[in-house]
Motif scaffolding. Structure first.
Motif, short mmCIF file in Angstrom:
data_model
loop_
_atom_site.label_atom_id
_atom_site.label_comp_id
_atom_site.label_asym_id
_atom_site.label_seq_id
_atom_site.Cartn_x
_atom_site.Cartn_y
_atom_site.Cartn_z
N UNK A 50 37.68 31.45 43.71
CA UNK A 50 37.80 30.89 42.36
C UNK A 50 38.28 31.89 41.32
N UNK A 51 38.26 33.19 41.64
CA UNK A 51 38.67 34.21 40.67
C UNK A 51 39.17 35.44 41.41
N UNK A 52 39.83 36.32 40.66
CA UNK A 52 40.32 37.58 41.24
C UNK A 52 39.15 38.43 41.70
N UNK A 53 38.07 38.47 40.92
CA UNK A 53 36.89 39.25 41.30
C UNK A 53 36.30 38.76 42.62
N UNK A 54 36.27 37.44 42.80
CA UNK A 54 35.74 36.88 44.05
C UNK A 54 36.65 37.23 45.23
N UNK A 55 37.95 37.21 44.99
CA UNK A 55 38.89 37.56 46.06
C UNK A 55 38.72 39.02 46.50
N UNK A 56 38.56 39.91 45.53
CA UNK A 56 38.38 41.33 45.86
C UNK A 56 37.04 41.57 46.55
N UNK A 57 36.02 40.82 46.15
CA UNK A 57 34.72 40.96 46.80
C UNK A 57 34.78 40.48 48.25
N UNK A 58 35.51 39.39 48.49
CA UNK A 58 35.65 38.90 49.86
C UNK A 58 36.45 39.89 50.70
N UNK A 150 42.31 50.69 46.87
CA UNK A 150 40.91 50.36 46.65
C UNK A 150 40.77 48.85 46.44
N UNK A 151 39.56 48.41 46.24
CA UNK A 151 39.30 46.99 46.02
C UNK A 151 39.59 46.66 44.56
N UNK A 152 40.85 46.83 44.21
CA UNK A 152 41.33 46.59 42.86
C UNK A 152 42.67 45.86 42.94
N UNK A 153 43.18 45.43 41.80
CA UNK A 153 44.43 44.67 41.80
C UNK A 153 45.66 45.56 41.97
#
Length: 240
Positions: A50-58, A150-153
């Protein structure tokens, strides 16, 4: 006394024929008009997160289980009015991306990439007859690799010196489109033909990866054909 303008002076000069300048050139790519392709639709394919933050967490959760994510995307090239156009997906009227997605752990690169293209753009089985050119994917050269440290955009076309374990590698391939092909697009997306001149030096709208596509393709010569398979133009059109 008649004054000859600078423009007129140059038009009267006939330059000598230049020497050959095509050593080690890549193969010439034949491009077909966008009107050769049939575009259909199929059920929507919502984003997994649902969000960029959720995608990076997954991505982080999967990294801990399976290691670096492997992603493949394709550049599908056709032409309109003798200029290369890239077929790309538009989501929510603002986000653009190339067809493709990440591979499953242990999945073969080319087989997995082909499966992602099928999932995204292949027509629904049974909706088109074989004579409507539901052809296989012809995956060509790998044109670029982008790395996520890293787990960033942020992604880079190189691995930064201080990074020993990148979190994702994205490969961008050239897809050699056949003369005809049926492409079915999920209802929540649009498939647009974007000209190279629109992408070039336009990261504000398309992002750095897509804005670099003209540079990726500059290694090739193109020949443009019409609906009757007759060559109507060549690019760059020199030395041929």
């Amino acid at each position: 006394m008649t004054t000859v303008t600078e423009e007129a002076r140059h038009t009267t000069i006939v330059p000598p024929v230049s020497g050959s300048f095509s050593a080690c050139q890549q193969e010439t790519i034949r491009l077909y008009p966008v009107t050769n392709y049939t575009f259909g639709s199929k059920e929507a394919q919502p984003e997994e997160d649902p969000s960029v933050a959720a995608r990076l967490q997954r991505m982080q959760d999967q990294y801990e289980k399976y290691g670096m994510r492997r992603t493949c995307e394709g550049i599908l090239v056709c032409h309109e009015h003798g200029h290369p156009h890239i077929l790309m997906l538009q989501i929510a009227n603002s986000f653009f991306k190339l067809p493709g997605d990440y591979l499953q752990p242990g999945e073969d690169e080319i087989e997995g990439f082909t499966s992602r293209l099928e999932e995204r753009l292949a027509p629904i089985p049974g909706t088109y007859s074989p004579d409507q050119h539901v052809s296989e994917w012809n995956i060509g050269d790998c044109l670029a690799q982008w790395w996520r440290p890293n787990f960033e955009t942020f992604t880079y076309p190189f691995i930064p010196p201080h990074v020993s374990r990148p979190k994702e590698c994205k490969k961008i391939y050239l897809i050699n489109l056949p003369k005809h092909k049926v492409l079915s697009v999920p209802k929540n997306m649009k498939l647009l033909a974007v000209p190279l001149f629109e992408l070039y030096d336009n990261p504000a709208r398309y992002g750095g990866q897509l804005a670099a596509i003209p540079q990726y393709l500059s290694r090739y010569n193109f020949e443009f054909v019409d609906e009757n398979d007759v060559v109507i133009a060549r690019s760059p059109g020199l030395g041929h």
